[in-house]
Design a protein around this motif. Structure first.
Motif, PDB file in Angstrom:
ATOM      1  N   GLY A 140      -5.476  12.678   6.297  1.00 60.45           N
ATOM      2  CA  GLY A 140      -4.328  11.847   5.911  1.00 60.45           C
ATOM      3  C   GLY A 140      -4.743  10.510   5.333  1.00 60.45           C
ATOM      4  N   ASP A 141      -5.686  10.536   4.415  1.00 59.26           N
ATOM      5  CA  ASP A 141      -6.137   9.311   3.757  1.00 59.26           C
ATOM      6  C   ASP A 141      -5.033   8.778   2.845  1.00 59.26           C
ATOM      7  OD1 ASP A 141      -8.416  10.361   4.890  1.00 59.26           O
ATOM      8  OD2 ASP A 141      -9.673  10.073   3.129  1.00 59.26           O
ATOM      9  N   TYR A 142      -4.978   7.475   2.704  1.00 64.63           N
ATOM     10  CA  TYR A 142      -4.026   6.884   1.760  1.00 64.63           C
ATOM     11  C   TYR A 142      -4.530   5.562   1.225  1.00 64.63           C
ATOM     12  CZ  TYR A 142      -2.440   4.099   5.771  1.00 64.63           C
ATOM     13  OH  TYR A 142      -2.385   3.261   6.867  1.00 64.63           O
ATOM     14  N   LYS A 143      -4.230   5.332  -0.054  1.00 63.81           N
ATOM     15  CA  LYS A 143      -4.423   4.057  -0.738  1.00 63.81           C
ATOM     16  C   LYS A 143      -3.149   3.840  -1.534  1.00 63.81           C
ATOM     17  CE  LYS A 143      -9.376   4.207  -1.437  1.00 63.81           C
ATOM     18  NZ  LYS A 143     -10.475   4.177  -2.401  1.00 63.81           N
ATOM     19  N   ILE A 144      -2.532   2.703  -1.322  1.00 66.31           N
ATOM     20  CA  ILE A 144      -1.285   2.379  -2.015  1.00 66.31           C
ATOM     21  C   ILE A 144      -1.416   0.972  -2.584  1.00 66.31           C
ATOM     22  CG2 ILE A 144       1.203   2.101  -1.798  1.00 66.31           C
ATOM     23  CD1 ILE A 144       0.963   3.931   0.755  1.00 66.31           C
ATOM     24  N   ILE A 145      -1.193   0.848  -3.877  1.00 64.97           N
ATOM     25  CA  ILE A 145      -1.252  -0.448  -4.546  1.00 64.97           C
ATOM     26  C   ILE A 145       0.079  -0.667  -5.255  1.00 64.97           C
ATOM     27  CG2 ILE A 145      -2.438  -1.875  -6.246  1.00 64.97           C
ATOM     28  CD1 ILE A 145      -4.895   0.021  -5.780  1.00 64.97           C
ATOM     29  N   LYS A 146       0.704  -1.800  -4.985  1.00 64.38           N
ATOM     30  CA  LYS A 146       1.985  -2.149  -5.608  1.00 64.38           C
ATOM     31  C   LYS A 146       1.810  -3.462  -6.356  1.00 64.38           C
ATOM     32  CE  LYS A 146       4.465  -0.028  -1.784  1.00 64.38           C
ATOM     33  NZ  LYS A 146       5.354  -0.274  -0.638  1.00 64.38           N
ATOM     34  N   VAL A 147       2.210  -3.453  -7.622  1.00 60.53           N
ATOM     35  CA  VAL A 147       2.035  -4.636  -8.458  1.00 60.53           C
ATOM     36  C   VAL A 147       3.384  -5.034  -9.048  1.00 60.53           C
ATOM     37  CG1 VAL A 147       0.752  -5.629 -10.382  1.00 60.53           C
ATOM     38  CG2 VAL A 147      -0.252  -3.736  -9.101  1.00 60.53           C
ATOM     39  N   THR A 148       3.709  -6.313  -8.907  1.00 59.12           N
ATOM     40  CA  THR A 148       4.892  -6.882  -9.548  1.00 59.12           C
ATOM     41  C   THR A 148       4.420  -8.017 -10.450  1.00 59.12           C
ATOM     42  OG1 THR A 148       5.296  -8.483  -7.785  1.00 59.12           O
ATOM     43  CG2 THR A 148       6.378  -6.329  -7.579  1.00 59.12           C
ATOM     44  N   LYS A 149       5.363  -8.672 -11.090  1.00 56.87           N
ATOM     45  CA  LYS A 149       5.024  -9.756 -12.018  1.00 56.87           C
ATOM     46  C   LYS A 149       4.256 -10.893 -11.357  1.00 56.87           C
ATOM     47  CE  LYS A 149       8.775  -9.181 -15.224  1.00 56.87           C
ATOM     48  NZ  LYS A 149       9.799  -9.838 -15.996  1.00 56.87           N
ATOM     49  N   ASP A 150       4.413 -11.044 -10.050  1.00 57.17           N
ATOM     50  CA  ASP A 150       3.781 -12.193  -9.398  1.00 57.17           C
ATOM     51  C   ASP A 150       2.872 -11.852  -8.223  1.00 57.17           C
ATOM     52  OD1 ASP A 150       5.720 -11.428  -7.612  1.00 57.17           O
ATOM     53  OD2 ASP A 150       6.788 -13.332  -7.613  1.00 57.17           O
ATOM     54  N   SER A 151       2.703 -10.558  -7.900  1.00 60.98           N
ATOM     55  CA  SER A 151       1.857 -10.251  -6.739  1.00 60.98           C
ATOM     56  C   SER A 151       1.311  -8.834  -6.766  1.00 60.98           C
ATOM     57  CB  SER A 151       2.651 -10.458  -5.445  1.00 60.98           C
ATOM     58  OG  SER A 151       3.703  -9.517  -5.376  1.00 60.98           O
ATOM     59  N   ILE A 152       0.260  -8.668  -5.967  1.00 56.45           N
ATOM     60  CA  ILE A 152      -0.337  -7.354  -5.729  1.00 56.45           C
ATOM     61  C   ILE A 152      -0.384  -7.150  -4.222  1.00 56.45           C
ATOM     62  CG2 ILE A 152      -2.410  -5.923  -5.889  1.00 56.45           C
ATOM     63  CD1 ILE A 152      -3.177  -7.380  -8.399  1.00 56.45           C
ATOM     64  N   HIS A 153       0.003  -5.961  -3.792  1.00 51.90           N
ATOM     65  CA  HIS A 153      -0.078  -5.582  -2.378  1.00 51.90           C
ATOM     66  C   HIS A 153      -0.853  -4.270  -2.317  1.00 51.90           C
ATOM     67  CE1 HIS A 153       1.058  -4.936   1.801  1.00 51.90           C
ATOM     68  NE2 HIS A 153       1.320  -3.689   1.457  1.00 51.90           N
ATOM     69  N   ALA A 154      -1.868  -4.218  -1.460  1.00 51.78           N
ATOM     70  CA  ALA A 154      -2.667  -3.005  -1.326  1.00 51.78           C
ATOM     71  C   ALA A 154      -2.783  -2.622   0.142  1.00 51.78           C
ATOM     72  CB  ALA A 154      -4.056  -3.220  -1.921  1.00 51.78           C
ATOM     73  N   GLU A 155      -2.760  -1.310   0.388  1.00 54.32           N
ATOM     74  CA  GLU A 155      -2.925  -0.756   1.732  1.00 54.32           C
ATOM     75  C   GLU A 155      -3.891   0.409   1.656  1.00 54.32           C
ATOM     76  OE1 GLU A 155       0.756   0.364   3.718  1.00 54.32           O
ATOM     77  OE2 GLU A 155       1.864  -0.826   2.265  1.00 54.32           O
ATOM     78  N   VAL A 156      -4.745   0.523   2.661  1.00 57.50           N
ATOM     79  CA  VAL A 156      -5.613   1.693   2.796  1.00 57.50           C
ATOM     80  C   VAL A 156      -5.636   2.093   4.256  1.00 57.50           C
ATOM     81  CG1 VAL A 156      -7.110   1.168   0.832  1.00 57.50           C
ATOM     82  CG2 VAL A 156      -7.718   0.330   3.085  1.00 57.50           C
ATOM     83  N   GLY A 157      -5.846   3.385   4.483  1.00 55.68           N
ATOM     84  CA  GLY A 157      -5.935   3.836   5.861  1.00 55.68           C
ATOM     85  C   GLY A 157      -6.202   5.319   5.955  1.00 55.68           C
ATOM     86  N   ILE A 158      -6.431   5.720   7.181  1.00 59.02           N
ATOM     87  CA  ILE A 158      -6.626   7.130   7.519  1.00 59.02           C
ATOM     88  C   ILE A 158      -5.735   7.404   8.716  1.00 59.02           C
ATOM     89  CG2 ILE A 158      -8.263   8.910   8.214  1.00 59.02           C
ATOM     90  CD1 ILE A 158     -10.474   7.154   6.919  1.00 59.02           C
ATOM     91  N   THR A 159      -4.744   8.240   8.514  1.00 62.41           N
ATOM     92  CA  THR A 159      -3.749   8.499   9.542  1.00 62.41           C
ATOM     93  C   THR A 159      -4.368   9.095  10.799  1.00 62.41           C
ATOM     94  OG1 THR A 159      -2.141   8.868   7.795  1.00 62.41           O
ATOM     95  CG2 THR A 159      -1.548   9.640   9.986  1.00 62.41           C
ATOM     96  N   ALA A 160      -5.270  10.063  10.650  1.00 61.34           N
ATOM     97  CA  ALA A 160      -5.868  10.734  11.801  1.00 61.34           C
ATOM     98  C   ALA A 160      -6.671   9.768  12.676  1.00 61.34           C
ATOM     99  CB  ALA A 160      -6.757  11.888  11.344  1.00 61.34           C
ATOM    100  N   ARG A 161      -7.272   8.779  12.066  1.00 61.95           N
ATOM    101  CA  ARG A 161      -8.074   7.784  12.813  1.00 61.95           C
ATOM    102  C   ARG A 161      -7.268   6.537  13.174  1.00 61.95           C
ATOM    103  NH1 ARG A 161     -13.403   7.788   9.013  1.00 61.95           N
ATOM    104  NH2 ARG A 161     -13.725  10.043   9.013  1.00 61.95           N
ATOM    105  N   ARG A 162      -6.039   6.498  12.735  1.00 62.88           N
ATOM    106  CA  ARG A 162      -5.151   5.354  12.974  1.00 62.88           C
ATOM    107  C   ARG A 162      -5.742   4.038  12.479  1.00 62.88           C
ATOM    108  NH1 ARG A 162      -1.551   6.526  18.202  1.00 62.88           N
ATOM    109  NH2 ARG A 162      -1.487   8.768  17.980  1.00 62.88           N
ATOM    110  N   THR A 163      -6.337   4.098  11.292  1.00 63.03           N
ATOM    111  CA  THR A 163      -6.862   2.881  10.678  1.00 63.03           C
ATOM    112  C   THR A 163      -5.904   2.456   9.571  1.00 63.03           C
ATOM    113  OG1 THR A 163      -8.196   4.087   9.054  1.00 63.03           O
ATOM    114  CG2 THR A 163      -9.252   3.541  11.158  1.00 63.03           C
ATOM    115  N   HIS A 164      -5.781   1.169   9.415  1.00 60.81           N
ATOM    116  CA  HIS A 164      -4.879   0.626   8.400  1.00 60.81           C
ATOM    117  C   HIS A 164      -5.307  -0.804   8.076  1.00 60.81           C
ATOM    118  CE1 HIS A 164      -1.098   0.032   6.216  1.00 60.81           C
ATOM    119  NE2 HIS A 164      -1.073  -1.164   6.769  1.00 60.81           N
TER     120      HIS A 164
END
Length: 162
Positions: free
Chosen positions: A55-79
């Motif tokens: 359950g790996d994930y990388k999510i990057i959200k970009v707007t006109k004024d900001s960047i938000h990034a998340e990474v994690g592994i669901t099985a290991r409960r890392t975020h």
């Protein structure tokens, strides 16, 4: 039957102060400049890679004024999360490879998550429409602009979020 507001003074207070306050909120919504926005202007882009055995994930959200990034592994409960402000110049640099006219032409491919694969999903929003693509890298004719966006994004975000 008992009235909801028993005291006449409370009725008067309610009608004099609370009702106008409630209606003034609606007027503020009507006065927003959203009607004047360019319907083909990009306002938001997200890129996500989700799937895999753990359950790996990388999510990057970009707007006109900001960047938000998340990474994690669901099985290991890392975020982990990272946020950063960006300038108007950086925003223009990031969206420069994307041709609005071609967005309706980009083709998605089937999901790979069902076989423990990772799906790459792009979401590009304009005031007019939200464009969503899953595994569009198979569309070699139109994917180049999304690939270039990804490459420019990697120059801005920290290595652990790429």
């Amino acid at each position: 039957m008992m009235p909801a507001i028993k005291n006449n003074a409370l009725k008067l207070l309610f009608s004099m102060f609370l009702l106008p306050a409630l209606f003034s909120c609606d007027r503020k919504k009507d006065q927003t400049p959203s009607a004047h926005k360019n319907p083909n202007e990009i306002t938001f882009i997200s890129l996500s890679n989700i799937g895999g055995d753990e359950g790996d994930y990388k999510i990057i959200k970009v707007t006109k004024d900001s960047i938000h990034a998340e990474v994690g592994i669901t099985a290991r409960r890392t975020h982990k999360e990272w946020d950063s402000a960006i300038s108007a110049h950086t925003w223009k640099y990031l969206i420069s490879p994307i041709n609005i006219k071609d967005l309706d032409e980009i083709q998605s491919s089937p999901s790979k998550q069902s076989v423990d694969g990772i799906d790459e999903t792009f979401q590009i929003r304009t005031p007019k429409k939200a464009h969503i693509y899953v595994n569009s890298y198979a569309d070699t004719l139109h994917y180049q602009q999304l690939k270039q966006f990804k490459e420019q994004l990697t120059l801005i975000i920290p290595k652990e979020y790429r």
